[in-house]
Design an enzyme around this catalytic site. Structure first.
Site, PDB file in Angstrom:
ATOM      1  N   ASP A 117      78.110  74.609  89.801  1.00 51.72           N
ATOM      2  CA  ASP A 117      77.955  73.799  90.854  1.00 51.72           C
ATOM      3  C   ASP A 117      79.852  73.603  91.492  1.00 51.72           C
ATOM      4  O   ASP A 117      80.341  74.332  92.061  1.00 51.72           O
ATOM      5  CB  ASP A 117      77.171  72.974  91.085  1.00 51.72           C
ATOM      6  CG  ASP A 117      76.469  71.592  92.007  1.00 51.72           C
ATOM      7  OD1 ASP A 117      76.833  72.535  93.106  1.00 51.72           O
ATOM      8  OD2 ASP A 117      76.917  70.733  92.185  1.00 51.72           O
ATOM      9  N   ARG A 179      61.914  69.698  83.994  1.00 57.18           N
ATOM     10  CA  ARG A 179      63.112  71.016  83.758  1.00 57.18           C
ATOM     11  C   ARG A 179      61.882  72.319  82.923  1.00 57.18           C
ATOM     12  O   ARG A 179      62.279  73.169  82.697  1.00 57.18           O
ATOM     13  CB  ARG A 179      63.669  70.367  82.380  1.00 57.18           C
ATOM     14  CG  ARG A 179      64.297  69.739  82.603  1.00 57.18           C
ATOM     15  CD  ARG A 179      65.120  69.245  81.038  1.00 57.18           C
ATOM     16  NE  ARG A 179      66.263  68.055  81.375  1.00 57.18           N
ATOM     17  CZ  ARG A 179      67.555  67.900  82.447  1.00 57.18           C
ATOM     18  NH1 ARG A 179      68.065  68.760  82.372  1.00 57.18           N
ATOM     19  NH2 ARG A 179      68.086  66.402  82.229  1.00 57.18           N
TER      20      ARG A 179
HETATM   21  P1  IMP Z   1      79.555  71.020  87.970  1.00 58.57           P
HETATM   22  O1  IMP Z   1      80.108  69.957  87.490  1.00 58.57           O
HETATM   23  O2  IMP Z   1      79.274  69.920  89.607  1.00 58.57           O
HETATM   24  O3  IMP Z   1      79.866  72.224  88.704  1.00 58.57           O
HETATM   25  O4  IMP Z   1      77.701  70.561  87.578  1.00 58.57           O
HETATM   26  C1  IMP Z   1      76.868  71.652  87.495  1.00 58.57           C
HETATM   27  C2  IMP Z   1      75.651  69.966  86.579  1.00 58.57           C
HETATM   28  O5  IMP Z   1      75.235  69.851  88.089  1.00 58.57           O
HETATM   29  C3  IMP Z   1      74.778  71.247  85.928  1.00 58.57           C
HETATM   30  O6  IMP Z   1      75.096  71.360  84.678  1.00 58.57           O
HETATM   31  C4  IMP Z   1      73.740  70.385  86.245  1.00 58.57           C
HETATM   32  O7  IMP Z   1      73.285  69.742  85.307  1.00 58.57           O
HETATM   33  C5  IMP Z   1      73.883  70.049  87.668  1.00 58.57           C
HETATM   34  N1  IMP Z   1      73.866  70.890  89.020  1.00 58.57           N
HETATM   35  C6  IMP Z   1      74.015  71.073  89.819  1.00 58.57           C
HETATM   36  N2  IMP Z   1      73.327  71.494  91.448  1.00 58.57           N
HETATM   37  C7  IMP Z   1      72.071  71.234  90.494  1.00 58.57           C
HETATM   38  C8  IMP Z   1      70.601  71.651  90.950  1.00 58.57           C
HETATM   39  O8  IMP Z   1      71.095  72.566  92.082  1.00 58.57           O
HETATM   40  N3  IMP Z   1      69.329  70.780  90.415  1.00 58.57           N
HETATM   41  C9  IMP Z   1      69.684  70.855  89.061  1.00 58.57           C
HETATM   42  N4  IMP Z   1      70.821  70.066  88.415  1.00 58.57           N
HETATM   43  C10 IMP Z   1      72.032  70.421  89.584  1.00 58.57           C
END
Ligand code: IMP
Ligand code: MG
Length: 199
Positions: A117, A179
């Protein structure tokens, strides 16, 4: 899991009355893509023992399926992290809840994430793992929300690039629910269908 679902069917799948789920990626599509990803990985590392490092908990289903498609020697380990200040006021602060059980020094490590993300979690993990001197360090993610990227990180193997929508299923949760869904679905809150969930 569209709008036409009966109340009973929705309840059976644990869908709450104010939540709308729409299938984005069917389990069949996911399965086919995971198979291809395993081939891509084995093409790059034909005879190498692969040490899969799953990021709890979202990656568990993806890791389980990918591992079964990978031929040759494969081992697993898991790490658990939580990130703070997500969304608009993202601080990039990541906290470790559970470290790996074994050393990754000299191993060919494949980090397995459910979704990329902002990239802040992966950036933290890569910095941490690089210091531990693995032989190879690669990243496989099932989903990539390219538009949301803040940190300068990239996955080596990407299942699907998806739009900026909140998704659940196949390991991904909304408040720890969903999940167990075999498909990846977009969740929308409220009866008018506007997206209110922000990551
Ligand atoms: P990042 O550090 O923002 O890249 O976060 C990644 C983490 O955020 C992932 O491992 C997920 O646990 C959570 N996450 C990000 N987007 C989503 C989504 O659309 N649905 C569920 N969890 C998400
Ligand atoms: Mg996660």
């Amino acid at each position: 899991m569209g709008k036409g679902q009966t109340k009973r069917k929705r309840e059976k799948q644990g869908i709450r009355s104010n939540e709308r789920l729409t299938v984005l990626l069917s389990h069949a599509r996911i399965r086919a893509r995971v198979k291809e990803m395993a081939k891509e990985i084995r093409r790059d590392f034909p005879d190498e023992p692969m040490h899969l490092v799953g990021v709890l908990k979202g990656s568990v289903l993806f890791l389980a399926d990918l591992a079964r498609e990978l031929r040759g020697e494969v081992s697993f380990d898991f790490i658990s992290v939580s990130s703070y200040g997500k969304g608009m006021d993202s601080t990039g602060e990541v906290k470790m809840n559970k470290d790996l059980d074994v050393s990754i020094e000299g191993r060919s490590v494949l980090v397995i994430e459910d979704i990329l993300d902002t990239g802040l979690t992966l950036k933290y993990l890569l910095r941490l793992f690089e210091e531990r001197k693995p032989k190879h360090l690669r990243v496989a993610v099932l989903l990539d929300k390219v538009e949301r990227r803040i940190a300068d990180v990239k996955a080596d193997y990407v299942g699907f690039v998806i739009p900026n929508e909140f998704v659940v299923g196949y390991g991904l949760d909304f408040d720890e629910r969903y999940r167990n869904l075999p498909d990846v679905c977009v969740v929308r809150l409220g009866s008018r269908g506007q997206t209110k969930v922000e990551v």
